[in-house]
Design an enzyme around this catalytic site. Structure first.
Site, PDB file in Angstrom:
ATOM      1  N   HIS A 266       0.836  -1.198   0.000  1.00 28.24           N
ATOM      2  CA  HIS A 266       0.000   0.000   0.000  1.00 28.24           C
ATOM      3  C   HIS A 266       0.876   1.256   0.000  1.00 28.24           C
ATOM      4  CE1 HIS A 266      -3.806   2.052   0.580  1.00 28.24           C
ATOM      5  NE2 HIS A 266      -3.351   2.663   1.652  1.00 28.24           N
TER       6      HIS A 266
ATOM      7  N   ARG B   2       1.312   4.121  -3.121  1.00 30.20           N
ATOM      8  CA  ARG B   2       1.106   5.558  -2.922  1.00 30.20           C
ATOM      9  C   ARG B   2       2.372   6.345  -3.220  1.00 30.20           C
ATOM     10  NH1 ARG B   2      -3.013   6.052   2.131  1.00 30.20           N
ATOM     11  NH2 ARG B   2      -4.853   5.659   0.887  1.00 30.20           N
TER      12      ARG B   2
ATOM     13  N   GLU C 166       3.144   7.215   9.674  1.00 31.42           N
ATOM     14  CA  GLU C 166       2.310   6.362  10.514  1.00 31.42           C
ATOM     15  C   GLU C 166       2.269   6.945  11.915  1.00 31.42           C
ATOM     16  OE1 GLU C 166       2.953   2.127  10.272  1.00 31.42           O
ATOM     17  OE2 GLU C 166       3.876   2.370   8.310  1.00 31.42           O
TER      18      GLU C 166
ATOM     19  N   ASP D  99      -5.888   7.897   6.669  1.00 33.81           N
ATOM     20  CA  ASP D  99      -6.514   6.627   6.294  1.00 33.81           C
ATOM     21  C   ASP D  99      -6.124   5.577   7.342  1.00 33.81           C
ATOM     22  OD1 ASP D  99      -7.704   4.542   4.959  1.00 33.81           O
ATOM     23  OD2 ASP D  99      -6.358   4.590   3.234  1.00 33.81           O
TER      24      ASP D  99
END
Length: 130
Positions: free
Chosen positions: A8, A12, A21, A43
């Site tokens: 993921h 991106r 994070e 997200d």
């Protein structure tokens, strides 16, 4: 799960996204990243609620209220992604009910501060506010 996350992030990164994070201090992370003209994609809020619930001694609703209250101070455009968990039956499990309630209150607080709110189902956006 780690492979999924790394894939993921890589997907991106190819589109010019930088991934940060922050499992607990989301308001602090947004403040640190804030600057005019920047777009920040969070997200997702429901994962953040889960992280807060798993952290001993966290006041989940207070953290959510603090996040919502901090949004008016930001200069960046912040886009939140979340999962709607309150459309089905009330879960029998106590923790699942608490999660659903915390997420619902957080969604309401964020939506109250947001200029625009969309609900997306089956890939179809429904503009709810703005």
């Amino acid at each position: 799960m780690r492979v999924r996350i790394e894939t993921h992030k890589a997907d991106r990164a190819n589109d010019g996204w930088t991934t940060h994070e922050e499992p607990l201090d989301l308001a602090g992370a947004l403040k640190a990243l804030d600057q005019p003209g920047r777009v920040i994609l969070v997200d997702c809020l429901t994962l953040w609620v889960t992280n807060l619930m798993m952290e001993e001694g966290r006041a989940v609703d207070a953290d959510g209220a603090a996040l919502a209250a901090s949004l008016g101070e930001l200069q960046a455009t912040v886009i939140f992604v979340s999962n709607e968990v309150g459309l089905g039956i009330v879960p029998e499990n106590k923790m699942a009910r608490a999660f659903r309630d915390h997420a619902g209150r957080l969604h309401q607080a964020i939506a109250a501060e947001a200029a625009v709110v969309y609900f997306v189902a089956a890939g179809l956006p429904l503009k709810m506010k703005g």
